[in-house]
Write a protein that holds these residues in place. Structure first.
Motif, PDB file in Angstrom:
ATOM      1  N   THR A 185       6.099  -4.500   6.712  1.00  0.00           N
ATOM      2  CA  THR A 185       5.053  -5.408   7.172  1.00  0.00           C
ATOM      3  C   THR A 185       5.126  -5.651   8.672  1.00  0.00           C
ATOM      4  N   LEU A 186       6.331  -5.854   9.196  1.00  0.00           N
ATOM      5  CA  LEU A 186       6.474  -6.114  10.622  1.00  0.00           C
ATOM      6  C   LEU A 186       6.062  -4.896  11.441  1.00  0.00           C
ATOM      7  N   ASP A 187       6.418  -3.709  10.976  1.00  0.00           N
ATOM      8  CA  ASP A 187       5.994  -2.497  11.670  1.00  0.00           C
ATOM      9  C   ASP A 187       4.477  -2.390  11.718  1.00  0.00           C
ATOM     10  N   LEU A 188       3.833  -2.726  10.596  1.00  0.00           N
ATOM     11  CA  LEU A 188       2.372  -2.661  10.551  1.00  0.00           C
ATOM     12  C   LEU A 188       1.739  -3.629  11.537  1.00  0.00           C
ATOM     13  N   ARG A 189       2.300  -4.822  11.631  1.00  0.00           N
ATOM     14  CA  ARG A 189       1.759  -5.797  12.577  1.00  0.00           C
ATOM     15  C   ARG A 189       1.882  -5.275  14.009  1.00  0.00           C
ATOM     16  N   MET A 190       2.995  -4.659  14.333  1.00  0.00           N
ATOM     17  CA  MET A 190       3.169  -4.113  15.680  1.00  0.00           C
ATOM     18  C   MET A 190       2.165  -2.999  15.955  1.00  0.00           C
ATOM     19  N   VAL A 191       1.914  -2.167  14.927  1.00  0.00           N
ATOM     20  CA  VAL A 191       0.928  -1.101  15.081  1.00  0.00           C
ATOM     21  C   VAL A 191      -0.460  -1.698  15.279  1.00  0.00           C
ATOM     22  N   GLN A 192      -0.800  -2.713  14.488  1.00  0.00           N
ATOM     23  CA  GLN A 192      -2.106  -3.370  14.616  1.00  0.00           C
ATOM     24  C   GLN A 192      -2.306  -3.934  16.014  1.00  0.00           C
ATOM     25  N   TRP A 193      -1.330  -4.706  16.473  1.00  0.00           N
ATOM     26  CA  TRP A 193      -1.466  -5.338  17.784  1.00  0.00           C
ATOM     27  C   TRP A 193      -1.506  -4.295  18.903  1.00  0.00           C
ATOM     28  N   GLY A 194      -0.664  -3.267  18.753  1.00  0.00           N
ATOM     29  CA  GLY A 194      -0.657  -2.213  19.765  1.00  0.00           C
ATOM     30  C   GLY A 194      -1.985  -1.474  19.828  1.00  0.00           C
ATOM     31  N   CYS A 195      -2.554  -1.160  18.662  1.00  0.00           N
ATOM     32  CA  CYS A 195      -3.844  -0.468  18.616  1.00  0.00           C
ATOM     33  C   CYS A 195      -4.956  -1.346  19.182  1.00  0.00           C
ATOM     34  N   ALA A 196      -4.922  -2.637  18.848  1.00  0.00           N
ATOM     35  CA  ALA A 196      -5.938  -3.554  19.368  1.00  0.00           C
ATOM     36  C   ALA A 196      -5.876  -3.621  20.893  1.00  0.00           C
ATOM     37  N   ALA A 222       0.813  -1.219   0.000  1.00  0.00           N
ATOM     38  CA  ALA A 222       0.000   0.000   0.000  1.00  0.00           C
ATOM     39  C   ALA A 222       0.847   1.268   0.000  1.00  0.00           C
ATOM     40  N   LYS A 223       1.979   1.242   0.696  1.00  0.00           N
ATOM     41  CA  LYS A 223       2.814   2.434   0.776  1.00  0.00           C
ATOM     42  C   LYS A 223       4.251   1.994   1.011  1.00  0.00           C
ATOM     43  N   ASP A 253      -8.763   5.404  13.985  1.00  0.00           N
ATOM     44  CA  ASP A 253      -8.328   6.561  14.786  1.00  0.00           C
ATOM     45  C   ASP A 253      -6.958   6.298  15.406  1.00  0.00           C
ATOM     46  N   CYS A 254      -6.736   5.063  15.821  1.00  0.00           N
ATOM     47  CA  CYS A 254      -5.433   4.707  16.394  1.00  0.00           C
ATOM     48  C   CYS A 254      -4.339   4.756  15.328  1.00  0.00           C
ATOM     49  N   TYR A 255      -4.653   4.315  14.100  1.00  0.00           N
ATOM     50  CA  TYR A 255      -3.687   4.398  13.011  1.00  0.00           C
ATOM     51  C   TYR A 255      -3.266   5.847  12.768  1.00  0.00           C
ATOM     52  N   VAL A 256      -4.231   6.746  12.819  1.00  0.00           N
ATOM     53  CA  VAL A 256      -3.938   8.164  12.609  1.00  0.00           C
ATOM     54  C   VAL A 256      -2.960   8.658  13.664  1.00  0.00           C
ATOM     55  N   ASN A 257      -3.186   8.272  14.909  1.00  0.00           N
ATOM     56  CA  ASN A 257      -2.297   8.690  16.008  1.00  0.00           C
ATOM     57  C   ASN A 257      -0.900   8.101  15.866  1.00  0.00           C
ATOM     58  N   GLN A 258      -0.794   6.967  15.148  1.00  0.00           N
ATOM     59  CA  GLN A 258       0.496   6.313  14.949  1.00  0.00           C
ATOM     60  C   GLN A 258       1.141   6.696  13.613  1.00  0.00           C
ATOM     61  N   ASN A 259       0.601   7.735  12.972  1.00  0.00           N
ATOM     62  CA  ASN A 259       1.112   8.229  11.681  1.00  0.00           C
ATOM     63  C   ASN A 259       0.913   7.235  10.534  1.00  0.00           C
ATOM     64  N   TYR A 260      -0.161   6.459  10.598  1.00  0.00           N
ATOM     65  CA  TYR A 260      -0.545   5.571   9.516  1.00  0.00           C
ATOM     66  C   TYR A 260      -1.939   5.957   9.017  1.00  0.00           C
ATOM     67  N   GLY A 261      -2.154   7.243   8.845  1.00  0.00           N
ATOM     68  CA  GLY A 261      -3.471   7.764   8.509  1.00  0.00           C
ATOM     69  C   GLY A 261      -4.036   7.265   7.201  1.00  0.00           C
ATOM     70  N   SER A 262      -3.171   6.943   6.224  1.00  0.00           N
ATOM     71  CA  SER A 262      -3.665   6.496   4.924  1.00  0.00           C
ATOM     72  C   SER A 262      -4.360   5.137   5.008  1.00  0.00           C
ATOM     73  N   LEU A 263      -4.135   4.423   6.098  1.00  0.00           N
ATOM     74  CA  LEU A 263      -4.754   3.104   6.268  1.00  0.00           C
ATOM     75  C   LEU A 263      -6.016   3.158   7.118  1.00  0.00           C
ATOM     76  N   LYS A 264      -6.434   4.348   7.484  1.00  0.00           N
ATOM     77  CA  LYS A 264      -7.521   4.527   8.439  1.00  0.00           C
ATOM     78  C   LYS A 264      -8.792   3.779   8.058  1.00  0.00           C
ATOM     79  N   ASP A 265      -9.195   3.845   6.806  1.00  0.00           N
ATOM     80  CA  ASP A 265     -10.497   3.317   6.393  1.00  0.00           C
ATOM     81  C   ASP A 265     -10.428   1.974   5.686  1.00  0.00           C
ATOM     82  N   SER A 266      -9.222   1.421   5.521  1.00  0.00           N
ATOM     83  CA  SER A 266      -9.118   0.220   4.689  1.00  0.00           C
ATOM     84  C   SER A 266      -8.377  -0.940   5.338  1.00  0.00           C
TER      85      SER A 266
END
Length: 317
Positions: free
Chosen positions: A181-192, A175-176, A218-231
């Motif tokens: 990928t590993l960073d995204l997984r950490m963001v996902q788990w942290g937000c959850a 996507a960007k 909303d958590c993605y936005v706070n973690q500077n992953y705003g482009s993934l907010k809705d998808s």
């Protein structure tokens, strides 16, 4: 909701009828695979493309299903046909045996081509389980079985770990480019975890089926992953279920998977149901399987079909 009710009230199906239904699904997967393969490679075969397709992008361009789901469908089709074929090997006509084996090879080749790594991991695991089971029960304990298993493990292991077609572990996230990928997984788990621990209500009851994407976005936005907010969802059905309905919902979901899984292998010896559940359980670690029609209908239909079948078999016994 309709499929379990409809399949539950239908007349009892015998083994042959179940096998015909599953074989029909496998045939559909095979026909679809032929179609996708021809469409996506015709430019190469006609000399209009200099090289063979090297990315799963081509499948995304022509199919709304997606590589992950195609991979899971094909793997279920492969092992279902293999199970039915081995179970009824002697009475099966030779032409049907040849057709089934060729079909299995085509389905598996397409899984490799599209780079469905989770499907490859599952097939690797199934070969290990099959080999271990045969050694444990001392069935097919001869050189041909050992050699075939070693070849299968080698091929599957190679493509699962060294496949450059769609390396989901070491490649950059599609996507960007700057997202690993590993960073995204950490963001996902942290937000959850943050959403669940926000209050006792969210921890035990979740945030509701329709509000998961809003909260995690909303958590993605706070973690500077705003482009993934809705998808971009949790890409893990267990995390997704915990976010929807909290620990209570997660407990119910795990019970719905693990109790039939235990019964299918230890109590009822329903190996076809065991194959389906194992695929879905592993698949749910890498995808939010019940967040799409593609996953929900697949689970609702086959889980209901195979569950009521093995329950009816037990009652008959």
């Amino acid at each position: 909701m309709i499929l379990p009710i409809a399949l539950g009230v239908l007349p009892k199906l015998n083994n042959k009828q179940i096998h015909i239904i599953v074989a029909s699904f496998a045939l559909s997967c095979l026909l679809t695979t032929f179609y996708y393969f021809i469409i996506t490679t015709q430019a190469f075969w006609l000399g209009q493309a200099p090289s063979f397709p090297e990315s799963a992008v081509f499948l995304k361009n022509i199919s709304p299903i997606g590589t992950v789901y195609v991979g899971m469908y094909n793997i279920f089709a492969i092992f279902s046909i293999l199970y039915i074929l081995l179970k009824d090997w002697k009475p099966t006509p030779i032409f049907l045996k040849v057709f089934s084996i060729v079909g299995i090879l085509v389905l598996y080749a397409f899984v490799i081509l599209i780079g469905a790594r989770t499907a490859l991991y599952i097939s690797f695991l199934f070969v290990v389980i099959y080999l271990a089971y045969n050694f444990y029960t001392r069935q097919n304990y001869h050189l041909s079985t050992i050699l075939l298993a070693i070849v299968s493990l080698t091929i599957t292991g190679y493509f699962a770990y060294k496949n450059d077609i769609n390396n989901k572990v070491t490649s950059v996230f599609d996507a960007k480019p700057e997202y690993n990928t590993l960073d995204l997984r950490m963001v996902q788990w942290g937000c959850a975890a943050k959403i669940l621990l926000d209050s006792n209500h969210s921890l035990f009851f979740g945030v509701g089926t329709g509000d998961v994407q809003k909260h995690i976005g909303d958590c993605y936005v706070n973690q500077n992953y705003g482009s993934l907010k809705d998808s971009f969802n949790a890409h893990n059905e267990y995390i997704e279920e915990a976010l929807r309905h909290g620990l209570i919902g997660l407990f119910v979901f795990l019970s719905a998977l693990l109790i039939p899984f235990y019964l299918s292998i230890y109590e009822r010896r329903s190996y076809l149901y065991f194959l389906f559940l194992l695929i879905f359980i592993i698949w749910s670690f890498t995808e939010s399987t019940l967040s799409t029609q593609k996953g929900t209908v697949f689970y609702a239909f086959f889980n209901s079909l195979l569950f009521f079948h093995f329950v009816n078999k037990h009652k008959t016994k």
